[in-house]
Structures are given as structure tokens and as C-alpha cells.
Scaffold this motif. Sequence first.
Motif, PDB file in Angstrom:
ATOM      1  N   LEU A  43       4.489 -14.490   9.270  1.00  0.00           N
ATOM      2  CA  LEU A  43       5.635 -14.725   8.400  1.00  0.00           C
ATOM      3  C   LEU A  43       5.438 -14.011   7.063  1.00  0.00           C
ATOM      4  O   LEU A  43       6.363 -13.368   6.555  1.00  0.00           O
ATOM      5  N   ASP A  44       4.239 -14.101   6.493  1.00  0.00           N
ATOM      6  CA  ASP A  44       3.973 -13.440   5.216  1.00  0.00           C
ATOM      7  C   ASP A  44       4.140 -11.928   5.316  1.00  0.00           C
ATOM      8  O   ASP A  44       4.719 -11.305   4.435  1.00  0.00           O
ATOM      9  N   GLU A  45       3.649 -11.340   6.391  1.00  0.00           N
ATOM     10  CA  GLU A  45       3.808  -9.894   6.590  1.00  0.00           C
ATOM     11  C   GLU A  45       5.279  -9.537   6.761  1.00  0.00           C
ATOM     12  O   GLU A  45       5.760  -8.552   6.202  1.00  0.00           O
ATOM     13  N   SER A  46       5.982 -10.339   7.543  1.00  0.00           N
ATOM     14  CA  SER A  46       7.412 -10.094   7.748  1.00  0.00           C
ATOM     15  C   SER A  46       8.171 -10.146   6.430  1.00  0.00           C
ATOM     16  O   SER A  46       9.033  -9.305   6.164  1.00  0.00           O
ATOM     17  N   LEU A  47       7.854 -11.123   5.600  1.00  0.00           N
ATOM     18  CA  LEU A  47       8.528 -11.240   4.302  1.00  0.00           C
ATOM     19  C   LEU A  47       8.216 -10.043   3.409  1.00  0.00           C
ATOM     20  O   LEU A  47       9.100  -9.539   2.709  1.00  0.00           O
ATOM     21  N   ALA A  48       6.981  -9.570   3.445  1.00  0.00           N
ATOM     22  CA  ALA A  48       6.611  -8.397   2.648  1.00  0.00           C
ATOM     23  C   ALA A  48       7.409  -7.176   3.099  1.00  0.00           C
ATOM     24  O   ALA A  48       7.907  -6.406   2.270  1.00  0.00           O
ATOM     25  N   TYR A  49       7.528  -6.998   4.406  1.00  0.00           N
ATOM     26  CA  TYR A  49       8.319  -5.870   4.911  1.00  0.00           C
ATOM     27  C   TYR A  49       9.800  -6.046   4.578  1.00  0.00           C
ATOM     28  O   TYR A  49      10.483  -5.078   4.266  1.00  0.00           O
ATOM     29  N   TRP A  50      10.301  -7.267   4.680  1.00  0.00           N
ATOM     30  CA  TRP A  50      11.700  -7.530   4.342  1.00  0.00           C
ATOM     31  C   TRP A  50      11.967  -7.167   2.890  1.00  0.00           C
ATOM     32  O   TRP A  50      12.954  -6.483   2.573  1.00  0.00           O
ATOM     33  N   GLU A  51      11.093  -7.602   1.987  1.00  0.00           N
ATOM     34  CA  GLU A  51      11.250  -7.302   0.569  1.00  0.00           C
ATOM     35  C   GLU A  51      11.192  -5.798   0.324  1.00  0.00           C
ATOM     36  O   GLU A  51      11.967  -5.259  -0.476  1.00  0.00           O
ATOM     37  N   ARG A  52      10.281  -5.118   1.001  1.00  0.00           N
ATOM     38  CA  ARG A  52      10.179  -3.664   0.864  1.00  0.00           C
ATOM     39  C   ARG A  52      11.479  -3.011   1.356  1.00  0.00           C
ATOM     40  O   ARG A  52      12.005  -2.102   0.720  1.00  0.00           O
ATOM     41  N   GLY A  53      11.992  -3.502   2.476  1.00  0.00           N
ATOM     42  CA  GLY A  53      13.245  -2.973   3.006  1.00  0.00           C
ATOM     43  C   GLY A  53      14.403  -3.144   2.042  1.00  0.00           C
ATOM     44  O   GLY A  53      15.218  -2.236   1.864  1.00  0.00           O
ATOM     45  N   GLU A  54      14.477  -4.302   1.407  1.00  0.00           N
ATOM     46  CA  GLU A  54      15.533  -4.541   0.414  1.00  0.00           C
ATOM     47  C   GLU A  54      15.411  -3.566  -0.750  1.00  0.00           C
ATOM     48  O   GLU A  54      16.405  -3.004  -1.213  1.00  0.00           O
ATOM     49  N   ALA A  55      14.180  -3.343  -1.214  1.00  0.00           N
ATOM     50  CA  ALA A  55      13.954  -2.406  -2.318  1.00  0.00           C
ATOM     51  C   ALA A  55      14.307  -0.977  -1.897  1.00  0.00           C
ATOM     52  O   ALA A  55      14.885  -0.214  -2.684  1.00  0.00           O
ATOM     53  N   LEU A  56      13.978  -0.612  -0.672  1.00  0.00           N
ATOM     54  CA  LEU A  56      14.304   0.720  -0.168  1.00  0.00           C
ATOM     55  C   LEU A  56      15.812   0.915  -0.075  1.00  0.00           C
ATOM     56  O   LEU A  56      16.338   1.973  -0.441  1.00  0.00           O
ATOM     57  N   ALA A  57      16.518  -0.098   0.416  1.00  0.00           N
ATOM     58  CA  ALA A  57      17.980  -0.011   0.517  1.00  0.00           C
ATOM     59  C   ALA A  57      18.597   0.148  -0.865  1.00  0.00           C
ATOM     60  O   ALA A  57      19.516   0.960  -1.062  1.00  0.00           O
ATOM     61  N   GLU A  84       0.813  -1.212   0.000  1.00  0.00           N
ATOM     62  CA  GLU A  84       0.000   0.000   0.000  1.00  0.00           C
ATOM     63  C   GLU A  84       0.849   1.266   0.000  1.00  0.00           C
ATOM     64  O   GLU A  84       0.318   2.360  -0.058  1.00  0.00           O
ATOM     65  N   PHE A  85       2.157   1.145   0.062  1.00  0.00           N
ATOM     66  CA  PHE A  85       3.049   2.293   0.150  1.00  0.00           C
ATOM     67  C   PHE A  85       3.312   2.887  -1.232  1.00  0.00           C
ATOM     68  O   PHE A  85       3.052   2.288  -2.251  1.00  0.00           O
ATOM     69  N   THR A  86       3.901   4.061  -1.235  1.00  0.00           N
ATOM     70  CA  THR A  86       4.339   4.712  -2.463  1.00  0.00           C
ATOM     71  C   THR A  86       5.350   3.809  -3.172  1.00  0.00           C
ATOM     72  O   THR A  86       6.225   3.242  -2.522  1.00  0.00           O
ATOM     73  N   PRO A  87       5.261   3.685  -4.502  1.00  0.00           N
ATOM     74  CA  PRO A  87       6.252   2.878  -5.225  1.00  0.00           C
ATOM     75  C   PRO A  87       7.677   3.366  -4.923  1.00  0.00           C
ATOM     76  O   PRO A  87       7.933   4.576  -4.915  1.00  0.00           O
ATOM     77  N   VAL A  88       8.561   2.434  -4.690  1.00  0.00           N
ATOM     78  CA  VAL A  88       9.945   2.755  -4.305  1.00  0.00           C
ATOM     79  C   VAL A  88      10.612   3.651  -5.338  1.00  0.00           C
ATOM     80  O   VAL A  88      11.341   4.573  -4.980  1.00  0.00           O
ATOM     81  N   ALA A  89      10.360   3.410  -6.606  1.00  0.00           N
ATOM     82  CA  ALA A  89      11.006   4.184  -7.669  1.00  0.00           C
ATOM     83  C   ALA A  89      10.646   5.670  -7.611  1.00  0.00           C
ATOM     84  O   ALA A  89      11.360   6.494  -8.165  1.00  0.00           O
ATOM     85  N   GLN A  90       9.567   6.025  -6.930  1.00  0.00           N
ATOM     86  CA  GLN A  90       9.138   7.420  -6.837  1.00  0.00           C
ATOM     87  C   GLN A  90       9.705   8.136  -5.619  1.00  0.00           C
ATOM     88  O   GLN A  90       9.483   9.337  -5.445  1.00  0.00           O
ATOM     89  N   LEU A  91      10.418   7.429  -4.761  1.00  0.00           N
ATOM     90  CA  LEU A  91      10.881   8.010  -3.502  1.00  0.00           C
ATOM     91  C   LEU A  91      12.199   8.762  -3.656  1.00  0.00           C
ATOM     92  O   LEU A  91      13.116   8.301  -4.345  1.00  0.00           O
TER      93      LEU A  91
END
Length: 81
Positions: A41-55, A11-18
Amino acid sequence: MNTIGSGTPQEFTPVAQLSYEAARDELIETVKILELGQMSLDESLAYWERGEALAKRCEEHLAGARARVEEAIGRAETQEQ
């Protein structure tokens, strides 16, 4: 622009726009959320993936800034000669 959603990372802003600052701030919040460890676990993985994209986005911004600095230094050195 609000980058922190009220639900899952999808639901967050696309990473490419940040901007760098927005990606960095959201990455900090994402790490804090993950450190709490109070989600499925599914929520944690979603946040982990988002974190990787943000980094990765932060690294892209920093690489761009580094290239601009190197280019400016090169122009300055050329003008001095």
C-alpha cells in the motif's frame, strides 16, 4: 536523463526538472506499474502521488505551450492590422 528509477518514486528525477515528453512517458510507466497492483500500500501510494505530480507537470507544460500559441496568434493579428 534517466527518469525511471530502479526503486521507489523518491529516487526519480524531480518532477519540476522534467520536459513534457519525459513527464508523459514516466506517467505512462507509472500507470502501468500501478495497474499491476503487485506492491505494498505504501509503495502504491508513493507511485500514485508521483503520478499526480507528473500529470500536473504535463498540464503545466501544455498550458505554457497554449499561452505561447495564443501570444503568437495575437502578434500575427496585430501585424496584419
